[in-house]
Design a protein around this motif. Structure first.
Motif, PDB file in Angstrom:
ATOM      1  N   TYR A  26       0.807  -1.218   0.000  1.00  0.00           N
ATOM      2  CA  TYR A  26       0.000   0.000   0.000  1.00  0.00           C
ATOM      3  C   TYR A  26       0.841   1.269   0.000  1.00  0.00           C
ATOM      4  O   TYR A  26       0.363   2.328  -0.434  1.00  0.00           O
ATOM      5  CB  TYR A  26      -0.970  -0.011   1.181  1.00  0.00           C
ATOM      6  CG  TYR A  26      -2.111  -0.963   0.946  1.00  0.00           C
ATOM      7  CD1 TYR A  26      -3.183  -0.595   0.145  1.00  0.00           C
ATOM      8  CD2 TYR A  26      -2.104  -2.250   1.476  1.00  0.00           C
ATOM      9  CE1 TYR A  26      -4.223  -1.478  -0.102  1.00  0.00           C
ATOM     10  CE2 TYR A  26      -3.135  -3.137   1.228  1.00  0.00           C
ATOM     11  CZ  TYR A  26      -4.193  -2.745   0.445  1.00  0.00           C
ATOM     12  OH  TYR A  26      -5.214  -3.630   0.182  1.00  0.00           O
ATOM     13  N   SER A 151      -1.269  -0.781   6.380  1.00  0.00           N
ATOM     14  CA  SER A 151      -1.825   0.073   5.329  1.00  0.00           C
ATOM     15  C   SER A 151      -2.102   1.491   5.823  1.00  0.00           C
ATOM     16  O   SER A 151      -2.246   2.402   5.005  1.00  0.00           O
ATOM     17  CB  SER A 151      -3.106  -0.557   4.756  1.00  0.00           C
ATOM     18  OG  SER A 151      -4.055  -0.794   5.775  1.00  0.00           O
ATOM     19  N   ILE A 152      -2.207   1.683   7.138  1.00  0.00           N
ATOM     20  CA  ILE A 152      -2.346   3.038   7.684  1.00  0.00           C
ATOM     21  C   ILE A 152      -0.998   3.760   7.661  1.00  0.00           C
ATOM     22  O   ILE A 152      -0.883   4.911   7.236  1.00  0.00           O
ATOM     23  CB  ILE A 152      -2.899   2.995   9.125  1.00  0.00           C
ATOM     24  CG1 ILE A 152      -4.368   2.557   9.124  1.00  0.00           C
ATOM     25  CG2 ILE A 152      -2.764   4.362   9.796  1.00  0.00           C
ATOM     26  CD1 ILE A 152      -4.910   2.267  10.507  1.00  0.00           C
ATOM     27  N   VAL A 153       0.037   3.077   8.121  1.00  0.00           N
ATOM     28  CA  VAL A 153       1.359   3.696   8.262  1.00  0.00           C
ATOM     29  C   VAL A 153       2.035   3.913   6.903  1.00  0.00           C
ATOM     30  O   VAL A 153       2.714   4.928   6.687  1.00  0.00           O
ATOM     31  CB  VAL A 153       2.264   2.831   9.169  1.00  0.00           C
ATOM     32  CG1 VAL A 153       3.672   3.396   9.232  1.00  0.00           C
ATOM     33  CG2 VAL A 153       1.666   2.724  10.563  1.00  0.00           C
ATOM     34  N   ILE A 156       1.705   7.222   4.785  1.00  0.00           N
ATOM     35  CA  ILE A 156       2.299   8.339   5.503  1.00  0.00           C
ATOM     36  C   ILE A 156       3.819   8.301   5.375  1.00  0.00           C
ATOM     37  O   ILE A 156       4.463   9.298   5.020  1.00  0.00           O
ATOM     38  CB  ILE A 156       1.875   8.306   6.990  1.00  0.00           C
ATOM     39  CG1 ILE A 156       0.362   8.458   7.109  1.00  0.00           C
ATOM     40  CG2 ILE A 156       2.594   9.398   7.773  1.00  0.00           C
ATOM     41  CD1 ILE A 156      -0.159   8.253   8.517  1.00  0.00           C
ATOM     42  N   MET A 312      -0.411  10.596   1.499  1.00  0.00           N
ATOM     43  CA  MET A 312      -0.801  10.357   2.887  1.00  0.00           C
ATOM     44  C   MET A 312      -2.307  10.201   3.051  1.00  0.00           C
ATOM     45  O   MET A 312      -2.775   9.579   4.009  1.00  0.00           O
ATOM     46  CB  MET A 312      -0.298  11.490   3.778  1.00  0.00           C
ATOM     47  CG  MET A 312       1.208  11.484   3.998  1.00  0.00           C
ATOM     48  SD  MET A 312       1.691  12.711   5.242  1.00  0.00           S
ATOM     49  CE  MET A 312       3.472  12.483   5.274  1.00  0.00           C
ATOM     50  N   GLN A 314      -4.169   8.352   1.522  1.00  0.00           N
ATOM     51  CA  GLN A 314      -4.546   6.953   1.371  1.00  0.00           C
ATOM     52  C   GLN A 314      -4.678   6.249   2.725  1.00  0.00           C
ATOM     53  O   GLN A 314      -5.283   5.186   2.824  1.00  0.00           O
ATOM     54  CB  GLN A 314      -3.501   6.222   0.526  1.00  0.00           C
ATOM     55  CG  GLN A 314      -3.367   6.719  -0.902  1.00  0.00           C
ATOM     56  CD  GLN A 314      -4.590   6.414  -1.743  1.00  0.00           C
ATOM     57  OE1 GLN A 314      -5.060   5.289  -1.784  1.00  0.00           O
ATOM     58  NE2 GLN A 314      -5.122   7.432  -2.404  1.00  0.00           N
ATOM     59  N   SER A 315      -4.141   6.861   3.784  1.00  0.00           N
ATOM     60  CA  SER A 315      -4.246   6.269   5.118  1.00  0.00           C
ATOM     61  C   SER A 315      -5.620   6.473   5.739  1.00  0.00           C
ATOM     62  O   SER A 315      -6.003   5.742   6.663  1.00  0.00           O
ATOM     63  CB  SER A 315      -3.189   6.876   6.052  1.00  0.00           C
ATOM     64  OG  SER A 315      -1.890   6.518   5.660  1.00  0.00           O
ATOM     65  N   PHE A 319      -7.571   3.776   8.142  1.00  0.00           N
ATOM     66  CA  PHE A 319      -7.802   4.160   9.535  1.00  0.00           C
ATOM     67  C   PHE A 319      -9.290   4.093   9.876  1.00  0.00           C
ATOM     68  O   PHE A 319      -9.676   3.620  10.957  1.00  0.00           O
ATOM     69  CB  PHE A 319      -7.274   5.573   9.777  1.00  0.00           C
ATOM     70  CG  PHE A 319      -7.407   6.029  11.197  1.00  0.00           C
ATOM     71  CD1 PHE A 319      -6.512   5.604  12.164  1.00  0.00           C
ATOM     72  CD2 PHE A 319      -8.428   6.889  11.575  1.00  0.00           C
ATOM     73  CE1 PHE A 319      -6.623   6.017  13.475  1.00  0.00           C
ATOM     74  CE2 PHE A 319      -8.556   7.312  12.892  1.00  0.00           C
ATOM     75  CZ  PHE A 319      -7.652   6.863  13.843  1.00  0.00           C
TER      76      PHE A 319
END
Length: 493
Positions: A26, A151-153, A156, A312, A314-315, A319
Motif C-alpha cells: 500500500y 496500510s495506515i502507516v 504516511i 498520505m 490513502q491512510s 484508519f
C-alpha cells in the motif's frame, strides 16, 4: 496454566510479515498514480489504464500461486518467494525513475510476488491450528488487524520520504519494509517445523521429460516477462476476460453439482452479492486513482505551513476501516433471531448507501473547488472516512456467506471467484470510470489544465449510481422480508 489460552508463537511471525507486506504494497500503491502522472508525465488516460491493469492482475495471480503452494512449494516457501519477488519489484520500480523501461517489468514482478504471497499467508496461518481449535478465529482477526496497521502507516511513511527525498527512495522504503518483514519471519523458522514444507517428490517428478523443479524455474522467469508484455501491449483486459470465462465455467459446474434447492438458493445469493460487491469496489477503488489526482490538483493540503503529501490521504480509508470496525464490533451484536438473508441485504444496502454518501461529500468538495479554486482538507477527509466505513458492510458479509454454503469442497473456489470479480474486474471497471475525469485543455505554455467539471460529473454519477444500487437492494430486502413474514403467518395457522 492453560496453554490453549494464548496463540501459538508462530502467529506473531506471520503477523509481522503481514504488517510489512501491507506496508510494502500500500505504500507503493499510494505513490503509483502520482508517479505516473507527475514524474513520468503520463497523460491521465495512460496512467489510469496502467494503474487499473496492475490492480486487476494482482487479484488474478493468487489463483496460480495457490495452486503452486498446494502442489509443489507449500505455503511457507510460497510466501517467502513471494515476499522476495515483491521486494525486488519495488527496487526495480525505483530504478524506473532513471530508466522508465523498467516500469512494466517492475510491476510484473510485484504482481507475481503478490500472487505467491496473498492467498498463501492465510493458508499458512490456518496450518498453525487444529481444525477445531477455538483460537483460530482470534488468529485470523489478529492477522486482519495487523494488515490495517501496515496500510495506515505505509502511505504516511512512503509519502513523506518521496516528498522529502525522491520517488526512488519512496519505492525503496516499500522494498525495505518487505525485506524487514521477511527477515523477522525467517527468525521464527523453528516455530513452523510442523507446517507443510516443499513437496520434494513432486518437484523431482518429471513432466514432459523434465523435472517439475525446472518447469517451476522456467515459470518464475517467464511469468514476469509475460505480464510485462501484457502491460506493454495493453493486453491485460484479454487476461481478465479469459479468467472471467473460466470463473463462470467453474461456477456453472458448481451449480450443477448442487443437490438440493437450498444449495442452489445459497449459491444464487452468493453470485448476486458478488455482483453488487463488484460494483461497490469499482466505485471504492477510485481512491487510488481519480480521487488521488483530484486531491493532488484541487484540494488545499496546507496545514501550519506544511503541504501534506497527497499519498498520505490513502491512510484515511484504512484508519476508518480499523477504527469503525472496532466500534462496530463493540456496539453491534449479531442477532440469532430473524432471517439471516434479510439481515444480509440490509447490511449491503447500508454499505452502498454509505458509499453514495461518501461520493456525495466528494461532489460537494469538487463543487467547492470549482467555485473557490480549491477545496478544504477536512471535507475531503470526511468523504474518504465515510467510504472506508462502508467497506465493513460489504466484504465481511459476502465472505461470511461464502463460508456458510453447504456444498462440500467449493468454499475456496467460490472465494477465488469472488476475489476475481470484486477485485480484478472491479479494478478494471474502476479504471474505465476514472478515465472519464481525464478531460483537460492545453494552456499557452503547453501545460494541460484538467477540468474540475469532469470530477464533479464523475463523482456525482457515482453518487447516483450507488444510490440506484441501494434502491435495487432495498427491493430485494423488502421482498425477502415479506416472504419471511408470510411463511411465519402460515406456520402459525
Amino acid at each position: 496454566m492453560n496453554k490453549k489460552a494464548s496463540q501459538p508463537r508462530a502467529i506473531y511471525y506471520v503477523v509481522a510479515l503481514q504488517i510489512w507486506e501491507y506496508f510494502s504494497f500500500y505504500g507503493m500503491r499510494a505513490l503509483l498514480i502520482l508517479y505516473l502522472t507527475n514524474q513520468l508525465k503520463y497523460d491521465d488516460n495512460h496512467a489510469y489504464e496502467l494503474f487499473s491493469a496492475y490492480c486487476s492482475l494482482v487479484y488474478v495471480t493468487p489463483i496460480l500461486g495457490g495452486f503452486l503452494a498446494d502442489k509443489l512449494l507449500g505455503n511457507r516457501m510460497a510466501v517467502m518467494i513471494g515476499a522476495c519477488l515483491m521486494a525486488i519489484g519495488h527496487l526495480v520500480l525505483g530504478a524506473s525513475e532513471i530508466a522508465p523501461t523498467f516500469l512494466y517489468l517492475s510491476l510484473a514482478i510485484i504482481v507475481c510476488g503478490y500472487g505467491l504471497f496473498k492467498s498463501n499467508i492465510s493458508c499458512l496461518l490456518g496450518e498453525l491450528y487444529e481444525p477445531q481449535d477455538p483460537r483460530r478465529d482470534g488468529g485470523f482477526s489478529l492477522l486482519y488487524a495487523a494488515g490495517n496497521v501496515g496500510s495506515i502507516v505505509a502511505p504516511i511513511a512512503c509519502g513523506y520520504v518521496q516528498e522529502e527525498y525522491s520517488w526512488a527512495m519512496g519505492f525503496a522504503l516499500a522494498a525495505i519494509g518487505m525485506l524487514a518483514g521477511l527477515i523477522i519471519f525467517l527468525c521464527g523458522n523453528r516455530h513452523f517445523t510442523h507446517t507443510a514444507g516443499v513437496n520434494h517428490s513432486a518437484l523431482r517428478a518429471r513432466t514432459f521429460a523434465l523435472p517439475n523443479w525446472s518447469w517451476l524455474l522456467v515459470l518464475l522467469v517467464v511469468a514476469p516477462l509475460g505480464i510485462t508484455v501484457l502491460f506493454w501491449k495493453e493486453w491485460s483486459v484479454y487476461a481478465l476476460i479469459a479468467a472471467t470465462l473460466i470463473g463462470f465455467a467453474v461456477l456453472t459446474k458448481i451449480y450443477r453439482q448442487a443437490q438440493t434447492q437450498k444449495q442452489r438458493k445459497e449459491l444464487g445469493l452468493i453470485v448476486t452479492l458478488t455482483l453488487f460487491s463488484m460494483l461497490f469496489w469499482a466505485f471504492a477503488q477510485q481512491g487510488g486513482s481519480s480521487i488521488s489526482l483530484y486531491i493532488d490538483r484541487f484540494v488545499d493540503r496546507g496545514i501550519l505551513g506544511y503541504d501534506v503529501p497527497t499519498a498520505m490521504f490513502q491512510s484515511v480509508n484504512a484508519f476508518a476501516v480499523m477504527l469503525c470496525g472496532v466500534v462496530l464490533a463493540w456496539l453491534v451484536k449479531e442477532s440469532i433471531g430473524g432471517n439471516r438473508t434479510v439481515r444480509i441485504w440490509g447490511k449491503f444496502a447500508l454499505g452502498l448507501g454509505l458509499m453514495s454518501a461518501g461520493f456525495c461529500i466528494l461532489t460537494l468538495s469538487a463543487r467547492w473547488s470549482a467555485t473557490y479554486g480549491h477545496s478544504s482538507m477536512p471535507l475531503m477527509i470526511t468523504g474518504l472516512a465515510v467510504m472506508g466505513f462502508a467497506e465493513l458492510f460489504i466484504d465481511p458479509v459476502a465472505m461470511s456467506q461464502i463460508t456458510r454454503i453447504e456444498i462440500p469442497g467449493v468454499t475456496g473456489v467460490l472465494t477465488g471467484i469472488y476475489m476475481l470479480l470484486s477485485g480484478a474486474i472491479a479494478n478494471y471497471l474502476a479504471g474505465v470510470i476514472a478515465d472519464q475525469t481525464s478531460q483537460g485543455a492545453f494552456d499557452a505554455s503547453g501545460a494541460i489544465n484538467y477540468s474540475i467539471d469532469a470530477y464533479i460529473n464523475v463523482f456525482s454519477q457515482i453518487t447516483w449510481g450507488a444510490l440506484a444500487c441501494v434502491g435495487v437492494v432495498l427491493v430485494i430486502w423488502l421482498y425477502q422480508a415479506v416472504r419471511v413474514r408470510n411463511r411465519m403467518a402460515v406456520a402459525e395457522l
